[in-house]
Write an enzyme that holds these catalytic residues in place. Sequence first.
Site, short mmCIF file in Angstrom:
data_model
loop_
_atom_site.label_atom_id
_atom_site.label_comp_id
_atom_site.label_asym_id
_atom_site.label_seq_id
_atom_site.Cartn_x
_atom_site.Cartn_y
_atom_site.Cartn_z
N TYR A 76 33.59 31.29 -3.93
CA TYR A 76 34.00 29.89 -3.64
C TYR A 76 34.90 29.26 -2.75
CZ TYR A 76 34.74 24.46 -4.07
OH TYR A 76 34.51 23.29 -3.74
N GLY A 130 7.72 -3.73 12.67
CA GLY A 130 9.17 -2.79 12.24
C GLY A 130 7.97 -1.89 11.85
N ARG A 142 0.65 -1.25 0.43
CA ARG A 142 0.27 0.24 -0.12
C ARG A 142 0.93 1.07 -0.39
NH1 ARG A 142 -3.88 -1.44 4.81
NH2 ARG A 142 -2.09 -2.62 5.41
N ASN A 197 40.53 39.28 4.42
CA ASN A 197 39.33 38.91 4.05
C ASN A 197 39.56 38.57 2.49
OD1 ASN A 197 37.71 40.96 2.52
ND2 ASN A 197 37.75 42.22 4.33
N THR A 225 0.98 -13.06 11.47
CA THR A 225 1.74 -12.79 12.22
C THR A 225 2.55 -14.10 13.49
OG1 THR A 225 -0.11 -12.28 13.64
CG2 THR A 225 1.21 -10.75 12.46
#
Length: 458
Positions: free
Chosen positions: A370, A108, A18, A381, A86
């Site tokens: 970058y 789970g 599902r 700087n 189960t």
Amino acid sequence: MDSQNLNIVILAAGAGTRMHSQTPKVLHELSGKPILQHVIETALKSNPARLIIVYGHGGELVKSTINNICPHVDIIWVKQEEQLGTGHALKEALPNITANGKTLILYGDAPLISPHTLDVMAKQHNNNIIILTAILQDPYGYGRIIRDTHQHISMIVEEKDATSIQKEIREVNSGVYIFPNQMLPEWLNSISNNNAQNEYYLTDVIKIAHTEGVEIQSVTAHHEYEIFGINNKTQLESLERICNHINVGVLLEKGVTIKDKSRVEIRGDVTMGQDCVIDVNCVFEGRVIIGNNVIINAGCILKNVTIKDNVNIKPYSVIEGAVIEDNCQIGPFARIRPETVLQADAHIGNFVEVKKSMVGANSKINHLTYIGDSQIGAHVNVGAGSVTCNYDGTNKHQTIIEDDAFIGSGTMMVAPVTIGTGAIIGAGSVITKNAPADELTLTRARQTTIIGWKKKQR
Ligand code: UD1
Ligand code: CA
């Protein structure tokens, strides 16, 4: 929890059709990690002697993914070839369950079960059966708890097998139980698949045990959601909302200012110190550790980061896998990538990307830049539009910028290259060789003006 001879079996063989997905159900992410991982982490808090996971057809990916995520966890994987119910699933695990002691069953796909609830169940266990139940407003789909005239639990009836009167019962089975190991083989061998779904129901053990006079006790989940399972994307979404609500609540409780609790996503492990503020539309993932007086403005995404004190993260910044030390300022629109360290008082401004680099104390990289694979000293700087050209198409190379250097705007630093202490680089330079300390270095074509050029064209 008393972990002596505690076996934990997580049933996770269900197909999960599902979900309409190629990904196995229990690997879908809830609050930043696979559904099954939540269950495993909770299970481990009970210190089990054995942790057994029953997985199903196509579940090899479940096994390999979980083994990758939790390499240090000892998991016994049991394959259930066919999902016959189960009861059958637990029977497949039997050879791995210790002869004595007790066995806790978890699902789970029911990830919100709390360690506290498991603890309460374990404390109540005394060679009997403990069932975790809940009283639901809408019990549809769940097995109903049937009690005898003495209010003792006598059996569980599945929705599909229930009479209309039984369907009225709002006390439901969560599927979480503790069983005494000694009796399990006999019980599991006597259940049949003579029911509406032709499945071997684990729930039938209850009826058998009751007939044998075994005491069956219930523990009620503190929160309804603890027993909720995930079978489809609608349930996944609603559990995601519950997780977020819980995580946000914890931070609010600790004193974090959150502008709108419905517009922040806290996935994973987030800790924050005093006087922190989170503005709207921020997402936190993985392990995030934040100190005091940290302001996280709107639209920021933080994943696996450590941030010290008095840091200001301006809007729309994305930070991953980095360490940000005291008083740093980041953004707006900054991107800090993994293995970056910003030392105290560093400033990273708008449209700046920093990857795998160290930026020293008080250094400023404020605009359109970058920085990758770099070591930048203190009080440096870096002018607008500068790039560390770290990649030659094959390999990555290092750029080193020593203390007090000043990089003029639009500088290309072709790595490997070192800019010495106090060096000044003239704007627009392409630096391919090391620049010496305290000197002005520049590479720049001489500016020419062609007098009368325009006139000649005409
Ligand atoms: C089960 C219970 C029901 C309970 C509900 C709570 C039974 C018969 N019914 O119903 O009383 O109210 O859980 O959610 O137990 N699984 C396997 N192998 C199988 C079948 C199932 O590993 O052959 C696993 C699934 O992956 C899942 C769990 O067991 O994690 C529960 O299975 P599911 O089919 O969802 O049980 P329900 O019908 O919901
Ligand atoms: Ca189910």
